[in-house]
Motif scaffolding. Structure first.
Motif, PDB file in Angstrom:
ATOM      1  N   VAL A  54      56.846 -21.479 -35.956  1.00  0.00           N
ATOM      2  CA  VAL A  54      56.934 -20.379 -34.678  1.00  0.00           C
ATOM      3  C   VAL A  54      58.299 -20.028 -34.306  1.00  0.00           C
ATOM      4  CG1 VAL A  54      56.235 -19.905 -32.004  1.00  0.00           C
ATOM      5  CG2 VAL A  54      54.675 -20.837 -33.550  1.00  0.00           C
ATOM      6  N   ALA A  55      59.056 -20.901 -34.049  1.00  0.00           N
ATOM      7  CA  ALA A  55      60.719 -20.539 -33.299  1.00  0.00           C
ATOM      8  C   ALA A  55      61.498 -19.394 -34.682  1.00  0.00           C
ATOM      9  CB  ALA A  55      61.565 -21.672 -32.861  1.00  0.00           C
ATOM     10  N   ILE A  56      60.966 -20.208 -36.300  1.00  0.00           N
ATOM     11  CA  ILE A  56      61.856 -20.099 -36.853  1.00  0.00           C
ATOM     12  C   ILE A  56      61.546 -18.852 -37.223  1.00  0.00           C
ATOM     13  CG2 ILE A  56      62.496 -20.709 -39.357  1.00  0.00           C
ATOM     14  CD1 ILE A  56      62.695 -22.823 -38.667  1.00  0.00           C
ATOM     15  N   LEU A  57      60.420 -18.569 -37.652  1.00  0.00           N
ATOM     16  CA  LEU A  57      59.488 -17.673 -39.102  1.00  0.00           C
ATOM     17  C   LEU A  57      59.173 -16.411 -37.841  1.00  0.00           C
ATOM     18  CD1 LEU A  57      57.155 -19.293 -41.291  1.00  0.00           C
ATOM     19  CD2 LEU A  57      59.567 -18.638 -41.805  1.00  0.00           C
ATOM     20  N   VAL A  58      58.487 -16.629 -36.552  1.00  0.00           N
ATOM     21  CA  VAL A  58      58.284 -15.234 -35.472  1.00  0.00           C
ATOM     22  C   VAL A  58      59.012 -15.329 -34.569  1.00  0.00           C
ATOM     23  CG1 VAL A  58      56.126 -14.780 -33.716  1.00  0.00           C
ATOM     24  CG2 VAL A  58      55.805 -16.759 -35.613  1.00  0.00           C
ATOM     25  N   LEU A  59      59.779 -15.950 -34.108  1.00  0.00           N
ATOM     26  CA  LEU A  59      60.468 -15.270 -32.702  1.00  0.00           C
ATOM     27  C   LEU A  59      61.909 -14.588 -32.763  1.00  0.00           C
ATOM     28  CD1 LEU A  59      60.699 -18.332 -30.342  1.00  0.00           C
ATOM     29  CD2 LEU A  59      58.400 -17.342 -30.787  1.00  0.00           C
ATOM     30  N   CYS A  63      54.182  -2.261 -35.153  1.00  0.00           N
ATOM     31  CA  CYS A  63      54.024  -3.675 -36.539  1.00  0.00           C
ATOM     32  C   CYS A  63      52.732  -4.068 -35.377  1.00  0.00           C
ATOM     33  CB  CYS A  63      55.062  -3.897 -36.515  1.00  0.00           C
ATOM     34  SG  CYS A  63      54.282  -5.901 -37.761  1.00  0.00           S
ATOM     35  N   LYS A  64      51.600  -4.208 -35.318  1.00  0.00           N
ATOM     36  CA  LYS A  64      50.568  -4.618 -34.743  1.00  0.00           C
ATOM     37  C   LYS A  64      49.433  -5.480 -35.011  1.00  0.00           C
ATOM     38  CE  LYS A  64      47.828  -0.086 -33.658  1.00  0.00           C
ATOM     39  NZ  LYS A  64      46.711  -1.454 -34.189  1.00  0.00           N
ATOM     40  N   LEU A  65      49.132  -6.590 -33.992  1.00  0.00           N
ATOM     41  CA  LEU A  65      47.659  -7.027 -34.368  1.00  0.00           C
ATOM     42  C   LEU A  65      46.880  -5.807 -34.855  1.00  0.00           C
ATOM     43  CD1 LEU A  65      47.845 -10.382 -32.810  1.00  0.00           C
ATOM     44  CD2 LEU A  65      48.060  -9.988 -34.911  1.00  0.00           C
ATOM     45  N   THR A  66      45.722  -6.159 -35.800  1.00  0.00           N
ATOM     46  CA  THR A  66      44.810  -5.356 -35.862  1.00  0.00           C
ATOM     47  C   THR A  66      43.659  -5.751 -34.051  1.00  0.00           C
ATOM     48  OG1 THR A  66      42.551  -5.294 -36.749  1.00  0.00           O
ATOM     49  CG2 THR A  66      43.129  -7.336 -36.594  1.00  0.00           C
ATOM     50  N   ILE A 122      41.335 -18.841 -39.884  1.00  0.00           N
ATOM     51  CA  ILE A 122      42.143 -17.795 -38.972  1.00  0.00           C
ATOM     52  C   ILE A 122      42.831 -16.552 -38.846  1.00  0.00           C
ATOM     53  CG2 ILE A 122      42.309 -17.791 -35.961  1.00  0.00           C
ATOM     54  CD1 ILE A 122      40.894 -20.238 -36.083  1.00  0.00           C
ATOM     55  N   SER A 123      43.754 -16.526 -39.569  1.00  0.00           N
ATOM     56  CA  SER A 123      44.572 -16.193 -39.672  1.00  0.00           C
ATOM     57  C   SER A 123      44.556 -14.745 -40.632  1.00  0.00           C
ATOM     58  CB  SER A 123      46.080 -16.781 -39.411  1.00  0.00           C
ATOM     59  OG  SER A 123      46.400 -17.425 -40.893  1.00  0.00           O
ATOM     60  N   SER A 124      44.020 -15.460 -42.184  1.00  0.00           N
ATOM     61  CA  SER A 124      43.824 -14.913 -43.118  1.00  0.00           C
ATOM     62  C   SER A 124      42.998 -13.561 -43.392  1.00  0.00           C
ATOM     63  CB  SER A 124      43.658 -15.695 -43.998  1.00  0.00           C
ATOM     64  OG  SER A 124      42.567 -16.655 -44.102  1.00  0.00           O
ATOM     65  N   PRO A 125      42.390 -13.357 -42.609  1.00  0.00           N
ATOM     66  CA  PRO A 125      41.167 -12.498 -42.520  1.00  0.00           C
ATOM     67  C   PRO A 125      41.991 -10.893 -42.167  1.00  0.00           C
ATOM     68  CG  PRO A 125      40.120 -13.776 -41.428  1.00  0.00           C
ATOM     69  CD  PRO A 125      41.468 -14.202 -41.630  1.00  0.00           C
ATOM     70  N   PRO A 126      42.590 -10.620 -42.262  1.00  0.00           N
ATOM     71  CA  PRO A 126      42.717  -9.296 -41.869  1.00  0.00           C
ATOM     72  C   PRO A 126      43.724  -8.801 -42.911  1.00  0.00           C
ATOM     73  CG  PRO A 126      43.622  -9.982 -39.915  1.00  0.00           C
ATOM     74  CD  PRO A 126      43.545 -11.788 -40.958  1.00  0.00           C
ATOM     75  N   LEU A 152      56.347  -6.722 -44.571  1.00  0.00           N
ATOM     76  CA  LEU A 152      56.737  -8.394 -44.483  1.00  0.00           C
ATOM     77  C   LEU A 152      56.634  -7.643 -43.226  1.00  0.00           C
ATOM     78  CD1 LEU A 152      59.365 -10.205 -43.677  1.00  0.00           C
ATOM     79  CD2 LEU A 152      60.724  -8.282 -43.508  1.00  0.00           C
ATOM     80  N   CYS A 153      55.730  -7.189 -42.294  1.00  0.00           N
ATOM     81  CA  CYS A 153      54.753  -6.886 -41.117  1.00  0.00           C
ATOM     82  C   CYS A 153      53.914  -7.421 -41.169  1.00  0.00           C
ATOM     83  CB  CYS A 153      54.801  -5.601 -40.701  1.00  0.00           C
ATOM     84  SG  CYS A 153      54.217  -5.254 -39.095  1.00  0.00           S
ATOM     85  N   LYS A 154      52.994  -7.372 -42.508  1.00  0.00           N
ATOM     86  CA  LYS A 154      51.659  -8.052 -42.629  1.00  0.00           C
ATOM     87  C   LYS A 154      51.516  -9.808 -42.354  1.00  0.00           C
ATOM     88  CE  LYS A 154      49.006  -4.500 -44.433  1.00  0.00           C
ATOM     89  NZ  LYS A 154      49.057  -3.959 -46.850  1.00  0.00           N
ATOM     90  N   MET A 155      53.279 -10.025 -43.431  1.00  0.00           N
ATOM     91  CA  MET A 155      53.472 -10.903 -43.280  1.00  0.00           C
ATOM     92  C   MET A 155      53.594 -11.991 -41.814  1.00  0.00           C
ATOM     93  SD  MET A 155      52.980 -12.082 -46.435  1.00  0.00           S
ATOM     94  CE  MET A 155      53.192 -13.585 -46.206  1.00  0.00           C
ATOM     95  N   TRP A 156      54.737 -11.719 -41.125  1.00  0.00           N
ATOM     96  CA  TRP A 156      55.160 -11.877 -39.677  1.00  0.00           C
ATOM     97  C   TRP A 156      53.535 -12.173 -38.654  1.00  0.00           C
ATOM     98  CZ3 TRP A 156      55.580  -8.573 -35.196  1.00  0.00           C
ATOM     99  CH2 TRP A 156      56.340  -9.588 -33.861  1.00  0.00           C
ATOM    100  N   LEU A 157      52.924 -10.779 -39.384  1.00  0.00           N
ATOM    101  CA  LEU A 157      51.786 -11.073 -37.550  1.00  0.00           C
ATOM    102  C   LEU A 157      50.441 -12.192 -38.689  1.00  0.00           C
ATOM    103  CD1 LEU A 157      50.574  -7.499 -37.667  1.00  0.00           C
ATOM    104  CD2 LEU A 157      51.813  -9.285 -35.783  1.00  0.00           C
ATOM    105  N   THR A 158      50.939 -12.248 -40.226  1.00  0.00           N
ATOM    106  CA  THR A 158      50.397 -12.988 -40.342  1.00  0.00           C
ATOM    107  C   THR A 158      50.623 -14.803 -39.759  1.00  0.00           C
ATOM    108  OG1 THR A 158      48.918 -12.569 -42.026  1.00  0.00           O
ATOM    109  CG2 THR A 158      48.970 -14.827 -42.629  1.00  0.00           C
TER     110      THR A 158
END
Length: 447
Positions: free
Chosen positions: A79-84, A184-187, A161-165, A102-108
């Motif tokens: 979380v700290a490295i890939l997301v924050l 860039c937002k979650l579905t 849980i995270s892959s369906p989008p 990159l938005c899609k990968m970040w949200l996933t």
């Protein structure tokens, strides 16, 4: 999990010229935001790396149940490295500048890592629950293979849980539209929102609540049992003191009697004294218990005096409690008569032994109280950090008029992220071995 409400487009984006370029917030706010969130990221990375290194480098921590702690630390570290870091940039600029892919990968990655963190908390709760409620059987079942399978299940479920989008269950814009809005937002597909929120938070929250309530009840019950055992030990201590005093009184009376008897009775008195001395010597080995015979089948005149002393002795005032709290052994004889029960009533020299027992029980009671207090902290922090976000996440798609500000959304989102900072603190700071490992890794341990 980063989220911006794209339907509330009436809130204008800021356009401030700052040291960082065109930002959505004034320069002072941008500096404060970057500084604060960067500190949170750094603390998250350092804390979770220390946890991982502690388990693998400090021998007392290399136990199978700590694999769950390592898995939790890995989830929080990702979380700290890939997301924050990307969320910090997105929060300050107010727009996504890294493209739709990159938005899609970040949200996933956001959903995957945060879900894995929460599910690891749930796995830790279940592990503690089984260890407390079924310690003997679970100690045999808690193998490396079983723990690794549970951890693999946590990450596989997080991926489910995270892959369906990524395979179409989303409402993401087309690339050309994305370049215009740069959001860039979650579905907000209502079905996916319910599906992901249940799997990522509400079901784990329900499980953790039930499990920790059961653990709390078991802990309180153990506290009561240990407190009762402490009272029984005090009674046993008084038993030993009275027994020793009575024995000293009998020896004193015997001495006076022998001194005043006629010469022709001296032989019998000496024999009695010699017999008593032998019985005393057989019982006065260092730290050996006094053996008090209790045979309910033989209640004759020979042990009537023993029965009187037993009735007046606080050690046996609650016979059932003493029998339940002491060790009993069986003595057999050559006549194959019913063997009497022998109660280990009290060490002959109770001072040091009872001081040691009381100290151990005091430490044990203190640990149990700290464990019960820690459970409240764990649940409290988890709920405070994640409940606001998931309420917002579920409510907004079903409430078209609900339009929280971007600052409120960012605050609630980062409140959830802070749980990844607090996890290594909560799960390790109360553990002396982890504290020692941290000091060793940081070079603070004494030479």
């Amino acid at each position: 999990m980063g989220k911006e409400n794209g339907t509330c487009s009436d809130e204008p984006h800021g356009n401030f010229s700052t040291f960082f370029g065109q930002t959505d917030v004034p320069e002072w706010e941008a500096v404060l935001t970057i500084g604060t969130l960067s500190f949170v990221i750094l603390l998250t990375i350092i804390g979770n790396i220390l946890v991982i290194l502690s388990v693998f480098t400090y021998k007392p921590l290399r136990i199978v149940q700590n694999f769950f702690i390592v898995s939790l630390a890995v989830a929080d570290l990702t979380v700290a490295i890939l997301v924050l870091p990307l969320n910090v940039i997105y929060s300050v600029l107010g727009r996504w500048i890294f493209g739709i892919h990159l938005c899609k990968m970040w949200l996933t990655s956001d959903v995957l890592c945060c879900t894995a963190s929460i599910l690891n908390l749930c796995a830790i709760a279940l592990d503690r629950f089984w260890a407390i409620t079924d310690p003997i059987n679970y100690a045999q079942k808690r193998t490396v293979k079983r723990v690794l399978l549970m951890i693999a299940g946590v990450w596989i479920l997080s991926l489910v849980i995270s892959s369906p989008p990524l395979i179409g269950w989303n409402d993401w814009p087309e690339p050309d539209v994305f370049l215009q809005i740069q959001v860039c937002k979650l579905t907000e597909r209502q079905g996916y929102v319910i599906y992901s929120s249940l799997g990522s938070f509400f079901i784990p929250l329900f499980i953790m609540t039930i499990v920790y309530v059961e653990i709390f009840i078991a802990t309180k019950r153990r506290l009561r049992e240990r407190a009762q055992a402490s009272k029984i030990n005090l009674s046993k201590n008084q038993c030993a003191v009275n027994h020793r005093d009575n024995q000293q009184d009998r020896e004193s009376v015997s001495s006076e009697t022998n001194h005043n008897e006629q010469p022709e009775a001296n032989g019998k008195a000496k024999n009695k004294k010699s017999k008593k001395k032998k019985e005393k010597d057989s019982d006065t080995n260092t730290l050996k218990p006094i053996l008090t015979h209790e045979d309910s089948l033989t209640d004759n005149a020979e042990n009537s005096s023993l029965s009187q002393r037993r009735n007046s002795n606080p050690c046996t005032s609650d016979k059932k409690a003493i029998l339940n709290s002491t060790t009993t052994v069986t003595l057999s004889n050559s006549n194959s008569k019913p063997s009497p029960k022998v109660v280990l009533c009290e060490p002959k020299k109770p001072g040091f032994v009872y001081q040691f027992i009381e100290e151990k029980q005091r430490i044990s009671l203190s640990k149990e109280r700290r464990a019960a207090r820690t459970l409240g902290i764990i649940m409290g922090v988890f709920v405070v950090c994640w409940l606001p976000f998931f309420l917002m996440y579920v409510i907004i798609p079903f409430c078209p008029i609900c339009c929280p500000s971007r600052r409120l959304i960012n605050f609630i989102t980062w409140l959830g992220y802070i749980n990844s900072v607090l996890n290594p603190i909560i799960y390790t700071i109360f553990n002396m071995d982890f504290r020692r490992a941290f000091r060793k890794l940081l070079g603070l341990a004494p030479n």
